[in-house]
Design an enzyme around this catalytic site. Structure first.
Site, PDB file in Angstrom:
ATOM      1  N   SER A 144     -18.215   5.823  41.028  1.00 52.34           N
ATOM      2  CA  SER A 144     -16.839   5.323  41.094  1.00 52.34           C
ATOM      3  C   SER A 144     -16.311   4.821  39.760  1.00 52.34           C
ATOM      4  O   SER A 144     -15.109   4.598  39.613  1.00 52.34           O
ATOM      5  CB  SER A 144     -16.744   4.190  42.123  1.00 52.34           C
ATOM      6  OG  SER A 144     -17.544   3.085  41.735  1.00 52.34           O
ATOM      7  N   TYR A 161     -15.964   4.807  35.301  1.00 45.18           N
ATOM      8  CA  TYR A 161     -15.445   5.769  34.332  1.00 45.18           C
ATOM      9  C   TYR A 161     -16.509   6.782  33.924  1.00 45.18           C
ATOM     10  O   TYR A 161     -16.240   7.981  33.834  1.00 45.18           O
ATOM     11  CB  TYR A 161     -14.920   5.048  33.091  1.00 45.18           C
ATOM     12  CG  TYR A 161     -13.683   4.210  33.336  1.00 45.18           C
ATOM     13  CD1 TYR A 161     -12.701   4.630  34.228  1.00 45.18           C
ATOM     14  CD2 TYR A 161     -13.491   3.007  32.667  1.00 45.18           C
ATOM     15  CE1 TYR A 161     -11.562   3.864  34.449  1.00 45.18           C
ATOM     16  CE2 TYR A 161     -12.356   2.245  32.875  1.00 45.18           C
ATOM     17  CZ  TYR A 161     -11.397   2.672  33.768  1.00 45.18           C
ATOM     18  OH  TYR A 161     -10.284   1.913  33.975  1.00 45.18           O
ATOM     19  N   CYS A 220     -22.890   4.311  23.940  1.00 46.43           N
ATOM     20  CA  CYS A 220     -21.883   5.081  23.201  1.00 46.43           C
ATOM     21  C   CYS A 220     -21.843   4.727  21.716  1.00 46.43           C
ATOM     22  O   CYS A 220     -21.918   5.619  20.857  1.00 46.43           O
ATOM     23  CB  CYS A 220     -20.511   4.917  23.845  1.00 46.43           C
ATOM     24  SG  CYS A 220     -19.974   3.206  24.068  1.00 46.43           S
ATOM     25  N   ASN A 233     -16.390   8.005  23.903  1.00 42.29           N
ATOM     26  CA  ASN A 233     -17.434   7.156  24.477  1.00 42.29           C
ATOM     27  C   ASN A 233     -17.856   7.590  25.874  1.00 42.29           C
ATOM     28  O   ASN A 233     -18.989   7.320  26.293  1.00 42.29           O
ATOM     29  CB  ASN A 233     -16.971   5.699  24.528  1.00 42.29           C
ATOM     30  CG  ASN A 233     -15.654   5.513  25.263  1.00 42.29           C
ATOM     31  OD1 ASN A 233     -14.611   5.983  24.797  1.00 42.29           O
ATOM     32  ND2 ASN A 233     -15.677   4.843  26.401  1.00 42.29           N
TER      33      ASN A 233
END
Length: 339
Positions: free
Chosen positions: A10, A12, A147, A306
């Site tokens: 759910s 990003y 990231c 990222n």
């Protein structure tokens, strides 16, 4: 077809995994979990996926066995889930922070909590294709770097590996708001974030430990949130050794990255796009690296999305290697310009 599941779909990073996996020609996306959203269609949370899937979120306990499982949950949560997930996955790809650091003591220092599964730390292969490609071909447990760590590692590794810089380096990172995740709270509301340049980690950023572990350098890192939604840019300042002139540095980057499908050396003497910029990489799995060098100092620069090369795309690249597919499969999108 290779069956895959995404645990924690759910957020990003989870949403980016779904986007890439649904378009992957060798993969069947069989299950996506979310405890909070179980029973709801995934395209109600990720509206860009409308028309591409009818899947609904399920509870983690509903999972079966799959050829690969991507774990996209928060740190602390991942280390509690991994022991149970190993039996469900032919290959487990963890995108949390919990299995990136090999030393449980270092983990405790940077994450302010004791590691609950230290016996599993040595069993994970770093999800860093440019350095661990051969090990990834047989890896059943993969830990994908963070990231800003990925950007810093790619920027600094050629300099460290060829002994071109002194051990002490500083890394200044800038990151878009999506790096804080989908549940980042009121401080990341548009009214608060818009127009801001917010220093949120002036000392002991968590990813500095990853960069240090990967390069052998003594890293000091700070990070600032900027107005962009996607993107990471790192600016790494190092003291150059006597043999590190501009030509030597450029040759080092070319040796390490000349044949890499997703790393491009961007260091030009003129033009509007002389150095790496994250904006033009949005949605792509590329990391652009560049540098500036003069007697006594080298500045290494890297930029990436990222959520893609800094997360989901890199994870899919690792799966491609593990399954023996062409490394670029499902990852050909070049980014947008202008955007």
């Amino acid at each position: 077809m290779t069956t895959v599941a995404v645990v924690g779909g759910s957020g990003y990073i989870g949403g980016e995994l779904l986007r890439l996996l649904l378009g992957h020609p060798e993969v069947e996306l069989a299950a996506v979990t979310s405890t909070r959203l179980a029973g709801r269609r995934i395209d109600t949370t990720h509206p860009n996926l409308r028309g591409h899937t009818d899947l609904k979120f399920v509870e983690p306990d509903a999972l079966d066995k799959y050829d690969a499982v991507f774990l996209a949950v928060a740190h602390r949560t991942a280390m509690r889930m991994v022991p149970g997930m190993v039996a469900r996955a032919g290959c487990l790809v963890d995108l949390s922070a919990d299995f990136r650091l090999r030393d449980s003591g270092v983990y405790q220092r940077y994450y302010d909590t004791e590691h609950e599964a230290p016996q599993l730390l040595d069993g994970f292969t770093p999800g860093w294709p440019e350095r661990y490609r051969e090990q990834l071909r047989e890896a059943d447990r993969i830990s994908v770097p963070g990231c800003t760590a990925m950007a810093g590692m790619l920027a600094l590794y050629p300099l460290a590996a060829e002994g071109l810089v002194e051990p002490d380096v500083t890394v200044d990172a800038r990151t878009g708001s999506s790096g804080s995740g989908a549940a980042a709270g009121n401080v990341n509301l548009h009214a608060e974030r818009s127009g801001a340049m917010r220093v949120f980690a002036p000392l002991r950023h968590r990813h500095e430990a990853e960069i240090a572990q990967a390069t052998g350098l003594r890293v000091r890192m700070s990070a600032t949130g900027v107005e962009a939604v996607r993107g990471v840019q790192v600016y790494c300042r190092a003291t150059a050794k006597d043999n590190a002139d501009e030509s030597t540095v450029r040759q080092a980057y070319r040796r390490h990255y000349g044949d890499e499908p997703f790393v491009r050396v961007v260091a030009y003497r003129s033009g509007g796009y002389r150095y790496p910029e994250p904006k033009i990489l949005s949605g792509s799995n590329y990391c652009d690296v560049g540098f500036a060098a003069e007697p006594g100092q080298v500045v290494a620069i890297a930029a990436l999305d990222n959520l893609v090369k800094g997360g989901a795309g890199n994870a899919v690249q690792c799966l491609n290697i593990r399954r023996g597919w062409p490394e670029t499969t499902g990852l050909g999108f070049p980014g947008l310009h202008p955007v």
